[in-house]
Enzyme design. Sequence first.
Site, PDB file in Angstrom:
ATOM      1  N   GLU A  10       0.676  -1.483   0.086  1.00  0.00           N
ATOM      2  CA  GLU A  10      -0.593  -0.046  -0.250  1.00  0.00           C
ATOM      3  C   GLU A  10       0.518   1.337   0.642  1.00  0.00           C
ATOM      4  OE1 GLU A  10      -3.539   2.163   2.565  1.00  0.00           O
ATOM      5  OE2 GLU A  10      -3.185  -0.143   2.362  1.00  0.00           O
ATOM      6  N   ASP A 109      -2.336  -3.010   3.629  1.00  0.00           N
ATOM      7  CA  ASP A 109      -3.601  -2.829   5.036  1.00  0.00           C
ATOM      8  C   ASP A 109      -4.791  -4.186   4.708  1.00  0.00           C
ATOM      9  OD1 ASP A 109      -1.295  -1.358   6.150  1.00  0.00           O
ATOM     10  OD2 ASP A 109      -2.720  -0.131   6.080  1.00  0.00           O
ATOM     11  N   TYR A 312      -0.558  -2.732  14.219  1.00  0.00           N
ATOM     12  CA  TYR A 312      -1.957  -1.870  12.673  1.00  0.00           C
ATOM     13  C   TYR A 312      -2.707  -1.023  13.888  1.00  0.00           C
ATOM     14  CZ  TYR A 312      -4.399  -0.827   8.541  1.00  0.00           C
ATOM     15  OH  TYR A 312      -5.332  -0.107   8.112  1.00  0.00           O
TER      16      TYR A 312
END
Length: 770
Positions: A10, A109, A312
């Site tokens: 990403e 992600d 995350y």
Amino acid sequence: MDGFRIIIAEKADAGRRIAYFLSGGQVKSHRAKGTSYLEFEYNGSKTYLIPLSGHIVEADFESGYSDWNKIDLSDLIDARIVKNIKNKVAYQTLQAFRGKVEEIVIATDYDREGELIGVEALDIIKEGKEEIRRAKFSALTKNEILDSFKNLIGVNYSLADAADARESIDLIWGSVLTRFFSVTTGRLGKSFLSAGRVQTPTLAIVVDREREIQSFRPERYWTISITFDKDGQFKARYPENIKDQDTAEKIYEAIKGKNGRVSSYTSKEDHIRRPAPFSTTEFLREASRIGIMPTKAMSIAENLYMRGLISYPRTDNTVYPRSINLKSVLKKLENTAYSKYVKEIETFDRILPSRGRIETTDHPPIYPVDSPKEQLKGDYGRVYDLILRHFLSTLYRDGKKTVAEAEIYVNGYTFKAAGQHTTDRGWTEIYGYDPKDVYLPELTEGEDLKAIDWNIQREETKPPPRYDMSSLLKKMEELNLGTKSTRHDIIGKLIERGFIEGNPVKPTPLGMAFIDAVRSVNSHIADPEMTAKLEEDMDRIEKNEMSKNDVVEESKKMLHEVLSHFLTKTADVKDIITKGINAGQEIGDCPFHEGKKIMVIRDRFTYTVRCEDPSCKINFRIKRNGSITLSDQKCPVCGLPMIKIIRKGQSPEIKCIDPDCSYNRENEDYGECPADHGRLVLRQSKYGKRFLGCSNYPKCTVTYPLPQMGRITKTGEVCPYCGAPILALSRNGRKWKFCPNMQCEYNKKRKPEAAVEKSVRKKGRNASKS
């Protein structure tokens, strides 16, 4: 190039870490068509990793719908949505690999947005014969990355569809409502009036609380307390707030001068429960409590994630999964400031972390996955410290306290006392939370107590408090407004667009008027139920219970109904909002027009300071990069009131409210311009940076960036090298001279100025972009 593997990441930072771990550090970097990609061997196969920078394409209406004044808004709701190329460089790079790939691995992600970005890339690069897999990881660490690539899963198209539906719905609702309000009120161009399906009910929460506060009428009541003495003083209170003064005085006269007798006493041990692991919302709430705004806290957390320091940061989960090796994580945290507690936890026979109420399978709660090699500075260090001590607190032991209650009989009336004593601070010692002890001695039933003071107090009920960032985020979560990934952005947009301000949060006159206008037509877009229903529908897309198209079509029907209400009362909407825009904040009396007030009107980019009387000369604009208050000083030149402009990191700027007063000119004038003999005047760029610019602009374009922190004063000296005025900077108790021309020989020959130059280069490089 046949037979190789492509990995889609990403962002560039994430891509570099993934490539490094998969290759063992043997990575080649290539650049083609304006973008970089990485080459390495993995599992005996040539592998290319292409890092993106977010979405490659973006949703928009097909051509022909760009004119805000001419397009029928009902037609806009039903206009066809197309995907336009947003990142041409990434698109061309992916196209170059099309048809030449054997395996494609999505390593974006693992959430809705990440899955949609991955699917966008797939639609560009795949031909149909490739094997398509998905790497799911929650931290950019070696073990997580290697494990995720050993256990690849399938692409979750339902997750991507949920994000795609949100993108389409937000485009339609945002475009239609923003165009309606902007065109109706004449606020076009940079001053457009933004509206949206989530930000409107969020604004309504803030406005409703402000209305409660404004309409609140305090009620009087009386409280009675007695102070007793037994091995120390403690208070007992009459258990009710007494609304009648005569009753209160009657009770007070009855107990005044009397001692007490214990009628009951209980004491028990209780736990001070550990906090649940961090979800995104709880993390942002805690960050706001230490003074870091939600948008900034999330930006920092994303940076720490990219650096492999935390997991995350977008998650609803409040239960650590069993797959996390807590002892391995603790080992990496042994050299932090909390090493004492880390090593103590490592000695536990079993590490039993606390658990929250929400358990999901997408990502674990936010926790530290490594310690920084170098000390993190500023807010980065504070955010990491918050996540670290919160994590350790969830693994440590509960605190313990003794809680006691007593009822004390005094001449026919019962008073109550309560106390608590912390016997083991437990996790609060790590977290920095200090449990408040209240003294209450051990008592026995029937025991006589000596009273030493009797007090009656008149009180007033208080209005409900304004929301702070923490409680507003919590309220949004309770009402299902937005998601863990979007709530902080919604609050940020409301601040940026001039609808709310401050912390605690207060609506501006524009924000108040906007909600009044919305509700005047009974449109329901300010009600949380409407947008919460759409949020639930998007959750159902993710669970394969509804299709993307069905949810988008349902949202269009809702919007058609909303729009029909607005179109019947366009004039009313315009009148309400226009009054709100012109209302502003009152900061004092006008010295030129008796009975008139000086108002500060907040626009999207500026403050306008003006008198209520339109003929008054007090009418000037200031860039909106600080706050304005009326100073208690009088102008030394003309005697009129002065305003104080406060900008972060800079000394307050004091201005006379008369824009023509010579005080303003003298204090903004720092000397002669060496280029054309104009005056070098203090300016503020659109980014809020201060700099010196020539008064003869645009004929003369000389500008000098200035240090952004500290107080700058004139010295009256002229630089012998370049002719610019020599200035003095006061900061952190030090004062030194410098030339504003940072390349000047004057600064090179004076040692202290090196620090000034470094500061300017770092913080003032954009100062002259006015």
